[in-house]
Design a protein around this motif. Structure first.
Motif, PDB file in Angstrom:
ATOM      1  N   ALA A 334       0.834  -1.203   0.000  1.00  0.00           N
ATOM      2  CA  ALA A 334       0.000   0.000   0.000  1.00  0.00           C
ATOM      3  C   ALA A 334       0.869   1.254   0.000  1.00  0.00           C
ATOM      4  CB  ALA A 334      -0.926  -0.008   1.213  1.00  0.00           C
ATOM      5  N   THR A 335       1.957   1.217   0.764  1.00  0.00           N
ATOM      6  CA  THR A 335       2.873   2.358   0.800  1.00  0.00           C
ATOM      7  C   THR A 335       3.422   2.664  -0.588  1.00  0.00           C
ATOM      8  OG1 THR A 335       3.539   1.583   3.005  1.00  0.00           O
ATOM      9  CG2 THR A 335       4.883   3.296   1.996  1.00  0.00           C
ATOM     10  N   LEU A 336       3.789   1.626  -1.327  1.00  0.00           N
ATOM     11  CA  LEU A 336       4.363   1.821  -2.655  1.00  0.00           C
ATOM     12  C   LEU A 336       3.309   2.239  -3.676  1.00  0.00           C
ATOM     13  CD1 LEU A 336       6.939  -1.099  -2.715  1.00  0.00           C
ATOM     14  CD2 LEU A 336       7.377   1.339  -2.440  1.00  0.00           C
ATOM     15  N   TYR A 337       2.070   1.782  -3.500  1.00  0.00           N
ATOM     16  CA  TYR A 337       0.998   2.283  -4.371  1.00  0.00           C
ATOM     17  C   TYR A 337       0.829   3.793  -4.186  1.00  0.00           C
ATOM     18  CZ  TYR A 337      -1.055  -1.937  -6.467  1.00  0.00           C
ATOM     19  OH  TYR A 337      -1.281  -3.045  -7.231  1.00  0.00           O
ATOM     20  N   LEU A 338       0.899   4.263  -2.933  1.00  0.00           N
ATOM     21  CA  LEU A 338       0.804   5.701  -2.675  1.00  0.00           C
ATOM     22  C   LEU A 338       1.961   6.447  -3.345  1.00  0.00           C
ATOM     23  CD1 LEU A 338      -0.257   5.609   1.078  1.00  0.00           C
ATOM     24  CD2 LEU A 338      -1.556   6.694  -0.761  1.00  0.00           C
ATOM     25  N   ALA A 339       3.165   5.889  -3.242  1.00  0.00           N
ATOM     26  CA  ALA A 339       4.317   6.515  -3.886  1.00  0.00           C
ATOM     27  C   ALA A 339       4.103   6.630  -5.386  1.00  0.00           C
ATOM     28  CB  ALA A 339       5.582   5.708  -3.584  1.00  0.00           C
ATOM     29  N   LEU A 340       3.561   5.581  -6.000  1.00  0.00           N
ATOM     30  CA  LEU A 340       3.353   5.566  -7.443  1.00  0.00           C
ATOM     31  C   LEU A 340       2.236   6.522  -7.859  1.00  0.00           C
ATOM     32  CD1 LEU A 340       4.867   4.063  -9.612  1.00  0.00           C
ATOM     33  CD2 LEU A 340       3.117   2.285  -9.567  1.00  0.00           C
ATOM     34  N   LEU A 341       1.198   6.621  -7.025  1.00  0.00           N
ATOM     35  CA  LEU A 341       0.108   7.557  -7.313  1.00  0.00           C
ATOM     36  C   LEU A 341       0.629   8.981  -7.442  1.00  0.00           C
ATOM     37  CD1 LEU A 341      -2.900   6.503  -5.024  1.00  0.00           C
ATOM     38  CD2 LEU A 341      -2.944   6.707  -7.509  1.00  0.00           C
ATOM     39  N   TYR A 342       1.367   9.422  -6.420  1.00  0.00           N
ATOM     40  CA  TYR A 342       1.834  10.807  -6.400  1.00  0.00           C
ATOM     41  C   TYR A 342       2.994  11.025  -7.365  1.00  0.00           C
ATOM     42  CZ  TYR A 342      -1.185  11.675  -2.426  1.00  0.00           C
ATOM     43  OH  TYR A 342      -2.286  11.818  -1.622  1.00  0.00           O
ATOM     44  N   LEU A 343       3.761   9.989  -7.643  1.00  0.00           N
ATOM     45  CA  LEU A 343       4.877  10.119  -8.568  1.00  0.00           C
ATOM     46  C   LEU A 343       4.393  10.410  -9.985  1.00  0.00           C
ATOM     47  CD1 LEU A 343       8.002   9.805  -8.249  1.00  0.00           C
ATOM     48  CD2 LEU A 343       7.737   7.524  -9.212  1.00  0.00           C
ATOM     49  N   THR A 344       3.317   9.737 -10.381  1.00  0.00           N
ATOM     50  CA  THR A 344       2.798   9.888 -11.741  1.00  0.00           C
ATOM     51  C   THR A 344       1.626  10.855 -11.834  1.00  0.00           C
ATOM     52  OG1 THR A 344       1.334   7.976 -11.428  1.00  0.00           O
ATOM     53  CG2 THR A 344       3.526   7.547 -12.321  1.00  0.00           C
ATOM     54  N   GLY A 345       1.039  11.236 -10.678  1.00  0.00           N
ATOM     55  CA  GLY A 345      -0.103  12.143 -10.690  1.00  0.00           C
ATOM     56  C   GLY A 345      -1.377  11.477 -11.172  1.00  0.00           C
ATOM     57  N   LYS A 346      -1.549  10.198 -10.913  1.00  0.00           N
ATOM     58  CA  LYS A 346      -2.756   9.489 -11.346  1.00  0.00           C
ATOM     59  C   LYS A 346      -3.916   9.795 -10.396  1.00  0.00           C
ATOM     60  CE  LYS A 346      -4.679   4.905 -12.301  1.00  0.00           C
ATOM     61  NZ  LYS A 346      -5.320   5.330 -13.557  1.00  0.00           N
ATOM     62  N   GLY A 347      -4.788  10.690 -10.807  1.00  0.00           N
ATOM     63  CA  GLY A 347      -5.960  11.034 -10.011  1.00  0.00           C
ATOM     64  C   GLY A 347      -5.675  11.928  -8.831  1.00  0.00           C
ATOM     65  N   VAL A 348      -4.415  12.272  -8.605  1.00  0.00           N
ATOM     66  CA  VAL A 348      -4.015  13.117  -7.481  1.00  0.00           C
ATOM     67  C   VAL A 348      -3.019  14.154  -8.007  1.00  0.00           C
ATOM     68  CG1 VAL A 348      -4.320  11.252  -5.807  1.00  0.00           C
ATOM     69  CG2 VAL A 348      -2.088  11.611  -6.856  1.00  0.00           C
ATOM     70  N   PRO A 349      -2.767  15.223  -7.243  1.00  0.00           N
ATOM     71  CA  PRO A 349      -1.734  16.175  -7.681  1.00  0.00           C
ATOM     72  C   PRO A 349      -0.380  15.472  -7.787  1.00  0.00           C
ATOM     73  CG  PRO A 349      -3.064  17.094  -5.905  1.00  0.00           C
ATOM     74  CD  PRO A 349      -3.434  15.654  -6.013  1.00  0.00           C
ATOM     75  N   GLN A 350       0.356  15.723  -8.843  1.00  0.00           N
ATOM     76  CA  GLN A 350       1.672  15.115  -8.991  1.00  0.00           C
ATOM     77  C   GLN A 350       2.648  15.870  -8.103  1.00  0.00           C
ATOM     78  OE1 GLN A 350       3.598  15.461 -12.809  1.00  0.00           O
ATOM     79  NE2 GLN A 350       4.821  13.610 -12.514  1.00  0.00           N
ATOM     80  N   THR A 351       3.030  15.245  -7.006  1.00  0.00           N
ATOM     81  CA  THR A 351       3.932  15.884  -6.062  1.00  0.00           C
ATOM     82  C   THR A 351       5.066  14.930  -5.744  1.00  0.00           C
ATOM     83  OG1 THR A 351       4.152  16.459  -3.712  1.00  0.00           O
ATOM     84  CG2 THR A 351       2.148  15.335  -4.353  1.00  0.00           C
ATOM     85  N   ILE A 352       6.244  15.276  -6.192  1.00  0.00           N
ATOM     86  CA  ILE A 352       7.402  14.407  -6.028  1.00  0.00           C
ATOM     87  C   ILE A 352       7.811  14.323  -4.569  1.00  0.00           C
ATOM     88  CG2 ILE A 352       9.855  14.204  -6.599  1.00  0.00           C
ATOM     89  CD1 ILE A 352       9.157  15.304  -9.366  1.00  0.00           C
TER      90      ILE A 352
END
Length: 693
Positions: A334-352
């Motif tokens: 789950a932690t890595l899914y969160l990292a991937l979400l924000y890394l690519t900006g899928k449905g969320v703000p892209q924030t590195i």
């Protein structure tokens, strides 16, 4: 039942925890709930004989644990009444203060988590008006006078006023809002707004809401990424720009082939301390769909609940000395899914920033997939390396940094602070260093049991991405890099640091001579272990550095309106700018030359004269410049220009005075010395009676 005392103080922006009890059915009268709350609170600092009461007494006494579930039946008379620990968000209170002991809450059906119902949804009730008219609970119990800010101030009108002027007041946090507005459809129809439209908003109330917003935003890494500092200082602007990622880096991440990353999340991992890190097939299926905002918020909420260790769990899992390591109750998938979400900006703000926080969190827990991801990102998006490896490099460099500081204090090493900092920052930007950092991450993953990492490393060696060994020795470690920096200046850092270390410090930094340059660290695994007495200093210095970075942007803006407050001790602010010539006019100066006086001046008059001939003089820090020196009634005054914002501490001023070679003659004279400092944004103050004793 119990709450942090800060919640009773007006104008404080802190969100704090509280303990509550509630009846899900809503049938128990509030006065009965309040009586039971008092009985539960009376258990604090007691040891009841009944096990159920004893467990709750331990919880309420500890103040660090969390509680969720039925309260002891001895208190509730076997009624289905529940207790919960919750964080009170002050903007949800009618006036930002915990004025009354009862308030409406929202209870999640699936997990029994609770939150305060925002005041806007019960502004039409009599309880809301009673709240505004009541003094805070703390004042009621202590019989203290009311706070200087009226307790009937309303938060909701203030927010409405700001939202009318700044529609993006909470921009960029939509996926973190829970519950979503669709979950509160019926409650939302009860919000009363017409009665507040004509209320006057005071400047103090507006500032309170805005400062609260700033504090809340700083809890999220994305704020530091999106917040832009406007400054006329060219050096500061250049420094800030250097730390900003180019848009091309964000585009590379959006174009990244994430299938290998997703594939690794579909496989179980064999890490003993992470037994709950299992695949999440429903999340994998959701990833393939376009989710609505509400669905994305629920996905993020679920991943957060699975992918992080709460404080209560961390405390519960705290090991005793010599106790074997316990398995962690966290699913790093789950932690890595969160990292991937924000890394690519899928449905969320892209924030590195936020993405890398999650990624490095998984690394710290021992997930070898996260280690492999870091290596992949360094290779594919090298611009991320300074941020990806920030904490790791800080920790790796701290032992040497402490040694360099100690050598400087001892007078055995002189360097320009700005130049050394530039050298430190340059390391993760060098391609050779990036390749070695990627190699090291892959090797860590392999050591943790990642077969795929070994395969990938072999591919890099075969296709030439990596060579069998580093192109240059200095790329292998940041301490090698800094050693090389000093070696190129003709400084044998090895000899200097060895000279200041005690022979008893067996674990101090070790070096070896290198043919290419004069000093390097030894080629062993323990590159830089500090002595035992330094371990606390490493972490203190790390936290100070991190806090300084995190507050730089906000404090810089505030410093321009900094009030002239009195400062304790011998540090005082000036009420008006003081203009001092950098040297006495030629026709009034003492008719003598520096050569005639000599550099070993003894009198204060001669010492000041020698220094005046060198002005303006930049000191060893690179941030400070002496622009004037004068002797007044036996006291030496040095006019110091400081490029930093705010005020330096007395300890820092003493260190500056005692370590600067240009002040040798002044120190020898023994005359009292004072600094008249002009800092950034024309902040002026004095530091008196400096000495090296």
């Amino acid at each position: 039942m119990q709450a942090n005392s800060l919640l009773f103080q007006a104008n404080d922006t802190a969100n704090c925890p509280a303990e509550i009890i509630y009846d899900k059915s809503g049938r128990t009268p509030p006065d009965v709930l309040r009586q039971w709350a008092k009985e539960l609170f009376s258990l604090k600092n007691t040891t009841p004989s009944e096990p159920e009461l004893a467990r709750y007494a331990a919880h309420i006494t500890d103040e660090r644990t969390r509680f969720s579930g039925s309260i002891p039946k001895q208190i509730s008379r076997s009624m289905p009444v529940f207790g919960a620990s919750l964080l009170i968000w002050r903007l949800y209170l009618p006036n930002g203060i915990l004025s009354l002991p009862t308030f409406p809450i929202v209870v999640a059906d699936d997990c029994d988590e609770v939150m305060i119902l925002p005041a806007k949804y019960w502004a039409h009730t009599a309880h809301y008006q009673n709240w505004l008219q009541h003094q805070s609970l703390e004042e009621e119990s202590s019989k203290q006078p009311a706070h200087s800010i009226a307790n009937n101030q309303e938060i909701f009108p203030v927010l409405q006023n700001i939202l009318a002027r700044e529609p993006d007041f909470w921009r960029g946090y939509d996926e973190l809002l829970s519950p979503q507005i669709s979950d509160l459809a019926q409650v939302g129809t009860q919000a009363v707004e017409s009665s507040i439209n004509n209320q006057t908003i005071s400047e103090a109330d507006r500032r309170f809401a805005e400062s609260y917003r700033a504090k809340a935003q700083q809890e999220y890494r994305r704020w530091y990424e999106f917040f832009k500092v406007e400054t006329d200082d060219a050096e500061l602007a250049e420094s800030l720009a250097k730390n900003e990622l180019p848009e091309s880096a964000y585009q590379k991440l959006r174009d990244l082939n994430i299938q290998p990353f997703l594939a690794s999340l579909a496989e179980p991992i064999g890490v003993a301390r992470l037994p709950k890190s299992v695949p999440l097939p429903k999340v994998a299926a959701a990833w393939q769909r376009d989710l609505s905002l509400t669905q994305t918020a629920k996905l993020v909420s679920f991943l957060c609940s699975q992918g992080v260790i709460s404080l209560s769990k961390a405390l519960a899992n705290e090991r005793k000395p010599n106790e074997p390591e316990r398995p962690l109750s966290v699913n790093t998938t789950a932690t890595l899914y969160l990292a991937l979400l924000y890394l690519t900006g899928k449905g969320v703000p892209q924030t590195i920033e936020e993405s890398l926080d999650w990624l490095n969190y998984a690394v710290s827990l021992g997930d070898y997939r996260a280690m492999r991801w870091v290596a992949e990102l360094i290779i594919q998006v090298p611009e991320l390396t300074p941020k990806l490896c920030r904490q790791e490099l800080l920790q790796a460099y701290l032992p040497m940094s402490i040694g360099i500081t100690n050598a400087s204090v001892a007078g055995k090493l002189k360097y320009l602070v700005l130049e050394l900092k530039a050298a430190e920052d340059a390391y993760p930007r060098e391609r050779g260093a990036q390749l070695e950092l990627a190699r090291q991450k892959m090797q860590q993953a392999i050591a943790a049991g990642d077969v795929a990492a070994q395969t990938r490393l072999n591919e890099w060696l075969a296709n030439g991405t990596l060579t069998e060994k580093a192109a240059e020795k200095r790329f292998e470690h940041i301490q090698y890099w800094i050693s090389d920096y000093f070696a190129q200046k003709g400084v044998n850092l090895h000899a200097i640091l060895q000279d200041i270390e005690s022979p008893d410090d067996e674990d101090d930094v070790t070096f070896h001579e290198n043919e290419a340059y004069s000093a390097h660290l030894a080629d062993d695994d323990d590159v830089a272990k500090p002595a035992a007495w330094k371990k606390w200093a490493k972490w203190v210095l790390a936290m100070v550095l991190i806090y300084g970075i995190k507050t730089c942007a906000l404090d810089y803006q505030r410093s321009r309106q900094q009030p002239e407050n009195a400062v304790s001790g011998s540090l005082q602010t000036q009420s008006a700018p003081k203009i001092t010539p950098t040297a006495e006019p030629a026709d009034t100066a003492t008719p003598k030359t520096a050569q005639a006086v000599g550099n070993q001046a003894v009198s204060a008059e001669d010492a000041v004269f020698i220094l005046q001939q060198k002005l303006p003089l930049t000191l060893f820090t690179g941030y400070h410049e002496i622009r004037g020196a004068r002797l007044e009634q036996g006291n030496i005054w040095l006019d110091l220009h400081d490029k930093n914002r705010g005020m330096m501490s007395i300890q820092a001023a003493r260190g500056l005075y005692c370590r600067e070679q240009a002040f040798d003659g002044i120190r020898t004279s023994g005359a009292p010395v004072n600094f008249a400092v002009t800092a950034a944004e024309n902040v002026q103050y004095e530091i008196a009676d400096l000495s090296c004793q």
